[in-house]
Design an enzyme around this catalytic site. Structure first.
Site, PDB file in Angstrom:
ATOM      1  N   HIS A 120      13.205  12.057   3.463  1.00 10.20           N
ATOM      2  CA  HIS A 120      12.706  13.248   4.158  1.00 10.20           C
ATOM      3  C   HIS A 120      12.675  14.149   2.679  1.00 10.20           C
ATOM      4  O   HIS A 120      11.343  14.751   2.721  1.00 10.20           O
ATOM      5  CB  HIS A 120      13.286  13.884   5.053  1.00 10.20           C
ATOM      6  CG  HIS A 120      12.584  14.823   5.728  1.00 10.20           C
ATOM      7  ND1 HIS A 120      11.156  14.590   6.508  1.00 10.20           N
ATOM      8  CD2 HIS A 120      12.001  16.141   5.213  1.00 10.20           C
ATOM      9  CE1 HIS A 120      10.459  15.219   6.677  1.00 10.20           C
ATOM     10  NE2 HIS A 120      10.787  16.580   6.021  1.00 10.20           N
ATOM     11  N   HIS A 135       0.946  -1.185  -0.048  1.00  9.26           N
ATOM     12  CA  HIS A 135       0.088  -0.110  -0.080  1.00  9.26           C
ATOM     13  C   HIS A 135       0.908   1.192  -0.070  1.00  9.26           C
ATOM     14  O   HIS A 135       0.663   2.046  -0.884  1.00  9.26           O
ATOM     15  CB  HIS A 135      -0.888   0.020   1.166  1.00  9.26           C
ATOM     16  CG  HIS A 135      -1.506   1.402   1.540  1.00  9.26           C
ATOM     17  ND1 HIS A 135      -2.388   2.029   0.959  1.00  9.26           N
ATOM     18  CD2 HIS A 135      -1.346   2.149   2.426  1.00  9.26           C
ATOM     19  CE1 HIS A 135      -2.835   3.087   1.472  1.00  9.26           C
ATOM     20  NE2 HIS A 135      -2.034   3.224   2.299  1.00  9.26           N
ATOM     21  N   TRP A 159       6.960   0.075   3.906  1.00  8.78           N
ATOM     22  CA  TRP A 159       7.469   0.636   2.539  1.00  8.78           C
ATOM     23  C   TRP A 159       8.979   1.226   3.165  1.00  8.78           C
ATOM     24  O   TRP A 159       9.729   1.561   1.973  1.00  8.78           O
ATOM     25  CB  TRP A 159       6.611   1.840   2.222  1.00  8.78           C
ATOM     26  CG  TRP A 159       6.867   3.034   2.709  1.00  8.78           C
ATOM     27  CD1 TRP A 159       6.077   3.532   3.849  1.00  8.78           C
ATOM     28  CD2 TRP A 159       7.537   4.109   2.358  1.00  8.78           C
ATOM     29  NE1 TRP A 159       6.591   4.693   4.097  1.00  8.78           N
ATOM     30  CE2 TRP A 159       7.277   5.179   3.337  1.00  8.78           C
ATOM     31  CE3 TRP A 159       8.332   4.452   1.082  1.00  8.78           C
ATOM     32  CZ2 TRP A 159       7.759   6.290   2.982  1.00  8.78           C
ATOM     33  CZ3 TRP A 159       8.827   5.742   1.306  1.00  8.78           C
ATOM     34  CH2 TRP A 159       8.770   6.749   2.053  1.00  8.78           C
ATOM     35  N   ARG A 183       1.513   1.718  15.319  1.00  6.63           N
ATOM     36  CA  ARG A 183       1.222   1.318  13.706  1.00  6.63           C
ATOM     37  C   ARG A 183       1.485  -0.082  13.243  1.00  6.63           C
ATOM     38  O   ARG A 183       2.314  -0.575  14.055  1.00  6.63           O
ATOM     39  CB  ARG A 183       1.724   2.524  13.043  1.00  6.63           C
ATOM     40  CG  ARG A 183       3.477   2.337  12.952  1.00  6.63           C
ATOM     41  CD  ARG A 183       3.953   3.686  12.206  1.00  6.63           C
ATOM     42  NE  ARG A 183       3.871   3.568  10.893  1.00  6.63           N
ATOM     43  CZ  ARG A 183       4.759   4.023   9.823  1.00  6.63           C
ATOM     44  NH1 ARG A 183       5.606   4.794  10.355  1.00  6.63           N
ATOM     45  NH2 ARG A 183       4.546   3.903   8.675  1.00  6.63           N
ATOM     46  N   GLU A 232      12.131  13.108  -0.022  1.00  9.23           N
ATOM     47  CA  GLU A 232      11.038  12.705  -0.957  1.00  9.23           C
ATOM     48  C   GLU A 232       9.482  13.067  -0.412  1.00  9.23           C
ATOM     49  O   GLU A 232       8.636  13.305  -1.149  1.00  9.23           O
ATOM     50  CB  GLU A 232      10.973  10.984  -0.550  1.00  9.23           C
ATOM     51  CG  GLU A 232       9.735  10.369  -0.982  1.00  9.23           C
ATOM     52  CD  GLU A 232       9.472  10.218  -2.526  1.00  9.23           C
ATOM     53  OE1 GLU A 232      10.574  10.620  -3.315  1.00  9.23           O
ATOM     54  OE2 GLU A 232       8.459   9.946  -3.078  1.00  9.23           O
ATOM     55  N   TYR A 260       9.102  16.073   0.632  1.00 11.25           N
ATOM     56  CA  TYR A 260       8.716  17.427  -0.180  1.00 11.25           C
ATOM     57  C   TYR A 260       8.730  17.163  -1.500  1.00 11.25           C
ATOM     58  O   TYR A 260       7.902  18.135  -2.224  1.00 11.25           O
ATOM     59  CB  TYR A 260       9.862  18.267   0.382  1.00 11.25           C
ATOM     60  CG  TYR A 260       9.913  18.572   1.768  1.00 11.25           C
ATOM     61  CD1 TYR A 260       8.678  19.448   2.400  1.00 11.25           C
ATOM     62  CD2 TYR A 260      10.954  18.161   2.607  1.00 11.25           C
ATOM     63  CE1 TYR A 260       8.742  19.381   3.826  1.00 11.25           C
ATOM     64  CE2 TYR A 260      10.692  18.545   3.873  1.00 11.25           C
ATOM     65  CZ  TYR A 260       9.613  19.015   4.465  1.00 11.25           C
ATOM     66  OH  TYR A 260       9.723  19.314   5.835  1.00 11.25           O
ATOM     67  N   SER A 286      12.996   5.879 -13.632  1.00  6.66           N
ATOM     68  CA  SER A 286      11.652   6.744 -14.110  1.00  6.66           C
ATOM     69  C   SER A 286      11.549   8.050 -13.529  1.00  6.66           C
ATOM     70  O   SER A 286      11.624   9.185 -14.430  1.00  6.66           O
ATOM     71  CB  SER A 286      10.474   5.903 -13.839  1.00  6.66           C
ATOM     72  OG  SER A 286       9.432   6.732 -14.151  1.00  6.66           O
ATOM     73  N   SER A 287      11.849   8.285 -12.387  1.00  4.06           N
ATOM     74  CA  SER A 287      11.591   9.508 -11.634  1.00  4.06           C
ATOM     75  C   SER A 287      12.650  10.432 -12.054  1.00  4.06           C
ATOM     76  O   SER A 287      12.551  11.698 -12.401  1.00  4.06           O
ATOM     77  CB  SER A 287      11.718   9.285  -9.905  1.00  4.06           C
ATOM     78  OG  SER A 287      10.487   8.778  -9.784  1.00  4.06           O
ATOM     79  N   THR A 328       7.123  27.041   5.520  1.00  4.66           N
ATOM     80  CA  THR A 328       5.768  26.577   5.212  1.00  4.66           C
ATOM     81  C   THR A 328       4.835  27.330   5.640  1.00  4.66           C
ATOM     82  O   THR A 328       3.595  27.546   5.263  1.00  4.66           O
ATOM     83  CB  THR A 328       5.791  25.060   5.937  1.00  4.66           C
ATOM     84  OG1 THR A 328       6.997  24.538   5.773  1.00  4.66           O
ATOM     85  CG2 THR A 328       4.425  24.277   5.344  1.00  4.66           C
ATOM     86  N   SER A 355      -1.245  27.564  -5.435  1.00  5.38           N
ATOM     87  CA  SER A 355      -0.891  28.736  -5.730  1.00  5.38           C
ATOM     88  C   SER A 355      -1.515  29.153  -7.131  1.00  5.38           C
ATOM     89  O   SER A 355      -1.338  30.476  -7.525  1.00  5.38           O
ATOM     90  CB  SER A 355       0.773  29.095  -5.744  1.00  5.38           C
ATOM     91  OG  SER A 355       1.010  28.797  -4.548  1.00  5.38           O
ATOM     92  N   ASP A 387       6.461  21.266 -26.541  1.00  2.16           N
ATOM     93  CA  ASP A 387       6.564  19.934 -25.872  1.00  2.16           C
ATOM     94  C   ASP A 387       7.648  19.896 -24.656  1.00  2.16           C
ATOM     95  O   ASP A 387       8.324  20.906 -24.503  1.00  2.16           O
ATOM     96  CB  ASP A 387       6.751  19.004 -26.994  1.00  2.16           C
ATOM     97  CG  ASP A 387       6.168  17.355 -26.613  1.00  2.16           C
ATOM     98  OD1 ASP A 387       6.667  16.990 -25.473  1.00  2.16           O
ATOM     99  OD2 ASP A 387       5.662  17.055 -27.623  1.00  2.16           O
ATOM    100  N   LYS A 432       4.039  30.200   3.436  1.00  2.00           N
ATOM    101  CA  LYS A 432       3.118  29.929   2.295  1.00  2.00           C
ATOM    102  C   LYS A 432       1.531  30.003   2.766  1.00  2.00           C
ATOM    103  O   LYS A 432       0.965  30.366   1.965  1.00  2.00           O
ATOM    104  CB  LYS A 432       3.421  28.431   1.980  1.00  2.00           C
ATOM    105  CG  LYS A 432       4.712  28.463   1.149  1.00  2.00           C
ATOM    106  CD  LYS A 432       4.963  26.954   0.546  1.00  2.00           C
ATOM    107  CE  LYS A 432       6.022  27.194  -0.246  1.00  2.00           C
ATOM    108  NZ  LYS A 432       5.872  27.640  -1.687  1.00  2.00           N
ATOM    109  N   HIS A 468      14.965  13.058  12.205  1.00  2.00           N
ATOM    110  CA  HIS A 468      13.762  13.360  12.970  1.00  2.00           C
ATOM    111  C   HIS A 468      12.778  12.043  12.761  1.00  2.00           C
ATOM    112  O   HIS A 468      11.834  11.971  13.471  1.00  2.00           O
ATOM    113  CB  HIS A 468      12.933  14.510  12.547  1.00  2.00           C
ATOM    114  CG  HIS A 468      12.386  14.883  11.543  1.00  2.00           C
ATOM    115  ND1 HIS A 468      12.157  15.960  10.992  1.00  2.00           N
ATOM    116  CD2 HIS A 468      11.672  13.945  10.728  1.00  2.00           C
ATOM    117  CE1 HIS A 468      11.532  15.885   9.757  1.00  2.00           C
ATOM    118  NE2 HIS A 468      11.125  14.648   9.614  1.00  2.00           N
ATOM    119  N   HIS A 469      13.238  11.375  11.605  1.00  2.00           N
ATOM    120  CA  HIS A 469      12.414   9.995  11.663  1.00  2.00           C
ATOM    121  C   HIS A 469      13.144   8.854  12.517  1.00  2.00           C
ATOM    122  O   HIS A 469      12.436   7.889  12.588  1.00  2.00           O
ATOM    123  CB  HIS A 469      12.374   9.531  10.320  1.00  2.00           C
ATOM    124  CG  HIS A 469      11.730  10.395   9.228  1.00  2.00           C
ATOM    125  ND1 HIS A 469      10.598  10.426   9.036  1.00  2.00           N
ATOM    126  CD2 HIS A 469      12.182  11.579   8.463  1.00  2.00           C
ATOM    127  CE1 HIS A 469      10.363  11.342   8.197  1.00  2.00           C
ATOM    128  NE2 HIS A 469      11.253  11.805   8.020  1.00  2.00           N
TER     129      HIS A 469
END
Lengths: 373, 530
Positions: free
Chosen positions: B258, B81, B146, B455, B260, B262, B174-175, B333, B273, B110, B336, B307-308
């Site tokens: 991390h 998932h 994951w 979790r 990732e 963002y 790909s990314s 943040t 925006s 293009d 924004k 921080h993870h």
């Protein structure tokens, strides 16, 4: 008298704790856990206030400045003063948050000058406790019956939060935990102490607590550690120092006597019925989580024990793998966990159950012969 | 080859009903609009698939005890998932939007590297086919979360781990190709007069996101490669017995992980925006500060990974450093969010579906930001870490954040893509059902997490039962609500009221200067930007 008081206290504890912590963090029972709780509430309130201001302004303009009310748009699109202001103010709020957070963190990490030290070792899927100052060590396993998990029996009050042998610590003393793992990463967590520390294989982490209230405190493994991650709870009983001393002395004596007894019983043979009965009990308690109650394992993950070369032929290999485990797999060493009799019984059981029918009986002395001491 | 020629022939005859037909159009296409559409459909299919897996999880968690699946399969569901939603749903959706919109927003004909564009899309279905096929292997698919922490993913994982590693490698390639394409396009193909500080914010946020992607996807590739060699080739990167360190895995993973996070939110900022000024009929407040805030967030994202990992046991000084840096992220943040509110302030606001999703994004993302700030406070993080509080936090920023912004973008640009207006009534149903159910689904998770539910567990203690039941009901309601979205999009593709070139009164930007639906080739001659 005191015991009765504690009994009453501990009986009330699960309800008190669950009523209190149903929707919020527990305040816990240590000075640190209270400081953590206060920090949590402070930051929560700050966030709520900021939220009210920001969302308030948003909803105000959503209501007052809508096109359907004929509001004509303004054209401004920058204001240096305002922009500096809303950069600086949050920054100041953050400093206000960081100060108490820093001092709490420093207090939490100070493990010096402890009175009692316990080595906590996680493995799939149980905890092991060893007291440094005493010759006492034992495993602590989930005590909830599989029938409750499989919905065949009604679930008890402490469903999944109960163990066969809880950790016992004294109140009013600084208890240091050295935390490590035998296999994958686990995490030892007791919310009421505000202690959560990862158990990393090959490394030792430190944590500490000083519990003021006698009672039963429950927690769980917090780091995904494989199939039965949800089934390795932690239960800690905090006892008054005198009671704790009495308990640990009794444990020490009992464990010493059990070892002596085991050596004495080496000469005795058990009957097939005895071996099979004990073996089945040990198997279901220790082996069935992976190899499954029917011995078939889970293909590709946990090997089957039915009709394989090892369980039908290789007696020594079979005893060794139970005693010492298999490096680089989930198969643990059960040598420290089970008695010689139990290992003899479970090997006998595996060699005769599920149609394996080798007819071989293994005795404690056979297992003892394979130990290296 | 023939298809490229075919495209050109066709294009000469009929500017609007372009493109060769049949499967080869889609297989060989180098057109940014075709590729964008394929990315978007692919991500929607993955969204439904990953969502179904979430529903398996929530069905099992509806009551305490094991009812439907065994714990090993449960772990496979949580793992796949997560992988599908991150790499299959959110990221390809953003790439799809970038493909469609970036060239049209900067006045380019293009993407700069159209063949690579085709390739970067077409390897994705293979990556996910490999990942999904691994679920059917003996021993099952990946079951280590994951985040695939070693040694659970190395020594203790099933044999399908090799497939997991290869599929992540392909997703990463790909990314990276997608990101290179975005950067090259933006740097080289802006229309005359389109200076950097005139680019729409969606282009800016994607530009910065693309640099993040190029910086961290190779780190992920390194992490999975080390997992591969640890498991199959006897290395000991993450095994203390061989001189390695399992915690090093987490450092490497989160150095990717991390930024990732963002990567999955910056393009959302760009979308919102665009939409909020359009429906407030007022220019975006603080354009320059938005750009700088985005860059600041991207820069800080490389300094906060640990921080993870506060509970892994790090020196106090390190924990303090990562706590301060993490708290600091709330400043840009916050800027924004304040800018969006100031954009609305004294505007002339109307509430079409894109605006509704954008407003829900601002509020719910901010709630996710608050819980993020709480999680940053190390001493309290010890209590929150690996509980449902964290699950609530990242679903607020990813589902009611990233995915809501993608929905907003889809509604905003559907008229441009299809040439038809979508059904506003049905779309409002979709919005309100999603809004209510997403909160029923994720808000109570805060409470059950604070109450102490870890979790990634298939079964839980009795005091968590009531809240889990509510959460599961919310999950099914949210899942079903997305079928309304499918209906709206299908209806809109097939027909509906004819859309004008600029269907939204307050919208600005080059994409609204071309007809709806946007012709197969736009800006063959670059527009002049004043």
């Amino acid at each position: 008298m005191r015991t009765r008081l504690i009994a009453a206290l501990t009986a009330a504890m699960p309800f008190a704790a669950s009523a209190q912590s149903q929707l919020n963090l527990t305040q816990g029972v240590t000075e640190i856990s209270n400081r953590v709780y206060d920090l949590h509430m402070t930051i929560l309130y700050i966030c709520i206030v900021i939220g009210i201001v920001v969302f308030g302004a948003m909803f105000w303009s959503m209501i007052a400045h809508r096109k359907s009310r004929g509001h004509k748009p303004a054209t401004f699109h920058e204001n240096v003063k305002v922009e500096i202001l809303w950069t600086v103010i949050p920054f100041l709020i953050l400093i206000g948050m960081a100060i108490p957070a820093t001092s709490t963190l420093i207090a939490m990490e100070d493990t010096s000058e402890s009175d009692v030290t316990v080595l906590v070792t996680g493995s799939q899927w149980k905890w092991h406790y060893r007291y440094f100052e005493h010759d006492v060590e034992y495993f602590s396993l989930l005590a909830t019956r599989p029938d409750q998990i499989n919905n065949k029996l009604p679930k008890g009050t402490n469903y999944l939060l109960e163990v066969d042998r809880p950790l016992v610590i004294p109140t009013g003393k600084k208890v240091r935990f050295l935390i490590t793992s035998d296999d994958v990463i686990h995490s030892w967590w007791v919310p009421d102490f505000a202690v959560k520390k990862d158990a990393n294989p090959g490394f030792i982490n430190e944590a500490w607590t000083k519990v003021d209230e006698p009672g039963i405190y429950r927690g769980q493994c917090a780091e995904l550690c494989g199939k039965d991650h949800g089934y390795m709870p932690i239960v800690v009983i905090a006892k008054e120092p005198a009671e704790y001393e009495a308990w640990i002395t009794a444990q020490e004596t009992a464990q010493r006597e059990a070892k002596e007894e085991e050596q004495r019983l080496l000469a005795m043979s058990m009957s097939e019925a005895e071996l099979m009965e004990l073996g089945e009990r040990v198997y279901l308690g220790n082996c069935a989580a992976c190899h499954q109650p029917n011995g078939q394992g889970i293909p590709g993950v946990f090997p089957s024990l039915v009709g394989t070369e090892m369980v039908t032929n290789d007696i020594n290999g079979h005893i060794d793998i139970v005693l010492y485990g298999k490096q680089g797999t989930s198969m643990q060493a059960f040598g420290n966990m089970l008695t010689l009799r139990e290992i003899a019984a479970v090997v006998t059981y595996e060699r005769n159950a599920w149609g394996n029918n080798t007819g071989e009986l293994i005795q404690a002395a056979d297992v003892n012969a394979r130990t290296k001491n | 080859m023939s298809s490229a020629a075919g495209t050109m022939d066709h294009h000469d005859h009929d500017h609007h009903h372009h493109a060769p037909s049949g499967i080869t159009r889609w297989l060989f296409t180098t057109n940014h609009k075709d590729i964008g559409s394929m990315y978007l459909w692919f991500s929607f299919i993955m969204f439904l698939l990953g969502g179904s897996m979430a529903l398996v999880i929530r069905a099992e968690l509806f009551q305490p005890g094991l009812q439907l699946v065994d714990p090993h399969f449960f772990n496979q569901m949580t793992t796949v998932h997560g992988l599908i939603m991150v790499f299959g749903a959110v990221m390809p959706a953003f790439t799809g939007l970038a493909n469609w919109m970036v060239p049209m927003m900067i006045g380019a004909p293009d993407m700069a590297l159209p063949r690579m564009n085709n390739w970067s899309f077409w390897i994705l279905p293979f990556a996910f086919a490999i990942l999904l096929a691994s679920l059917f292997m003996e021993g099952g698919g990946p079951a280590f979360g994951w985040t695939f922490y070693a040694p659970l993913s190395t020594t203790y994982s099933s044999d399908s781990t090799a497939l997991f590693v290869f599929s992540v490698h392909i997703m990463g390639i790909s990314s990276i190709m997608g990101a290179i394409n975005v950067i090259v396009t933006i740097m080289n193909m802006r229309a005359p007069g389109m200076t950097y500080m005139k680019m729409p914010l969606f282009v800016w946020t994607w530009f910065i996101t693309a640099f993040l992607l190029i910086a961290v996807m190779p780190v992920l590739a390194g992490a999975v490669t080390m997992v591969l060699t640890d498991k199959y080739f006897g290395t000991s990167f993450f095994d203390a017995a061989g001189g390695g360190d399992p915690v090093m895995f987490q450092h490497i993973f989160w150095f990717f992980g991390h930024p990732e996070v963002y990567i999955m939110i910056l393009p959302s900022f760009g979308i919102v925006s665009a939409i909020i000024p359009a429906f407030s009929r007022k220019p975006l407040f603080g354009y320059a500060s938005m750009v700088y805030a985005t860059a600041a967030i991207a820069g800080l994202s490389f300094l906060v990974w640990a921080h993870h990992m506060f509970t892994t046991g790090m020196p106090v000084a390190a924990a303090l450093f990562f706590m301060y840096c993490t708290m600091l992220i709330s400043v840009p943040t916050g800027v924004k969010v304040f800018n969006w509110v100031a954009t609305m302030w004294r505007g002339s606001i109307s509430f079409e579906t894109p605006m509704l999703f954008a407003l829900a994004f601002v509020i719910l993302f901010t709630i996710g930001g608050f819980s993020g700030l709480m999680l940053a406070i190390t001493p309290v993080d010890f209590q929150y870490h690996d509980t449902y509080f964290v699950v609530a936090h990242f679903h607020y920023v990813l589902v009611s954040g990233a995915i809501f912004s993608i929905m907003a973008a889809a509604y905003y640009w559907l008229p441009k893509w299809t040439g038809h207006m979508y059904n506003e009534t049905l779309a409002k149903w979709h919005f309100w059902c999603s809004l209510i159910s997403v909160n029923v689904l994720f808000f109570p998770m805060h409470f059950v997490g604070l109450a102490g539910m870890p979790r990634r567990i298939p079964d839980y203690a009795l005091q968590f039962a009531d809240i889990n039941q509510i959460v599961s009901i919310g999950a099914f309601a949210f899942g079903l609500s997305q079928l309304i979205f499918l209906a709206v999009v299908v209806k809109c593709v097939r027909g509906g009221e004819k859309a004008p070139a600029k269907p939204w009164e307050g919208a600005t930007g080059l994409e609204w200067t071309v007809p709806s639906p946007a012709p197969y080739h736009t800006f063959d001659t670059p527009p002049e930007v004043k």
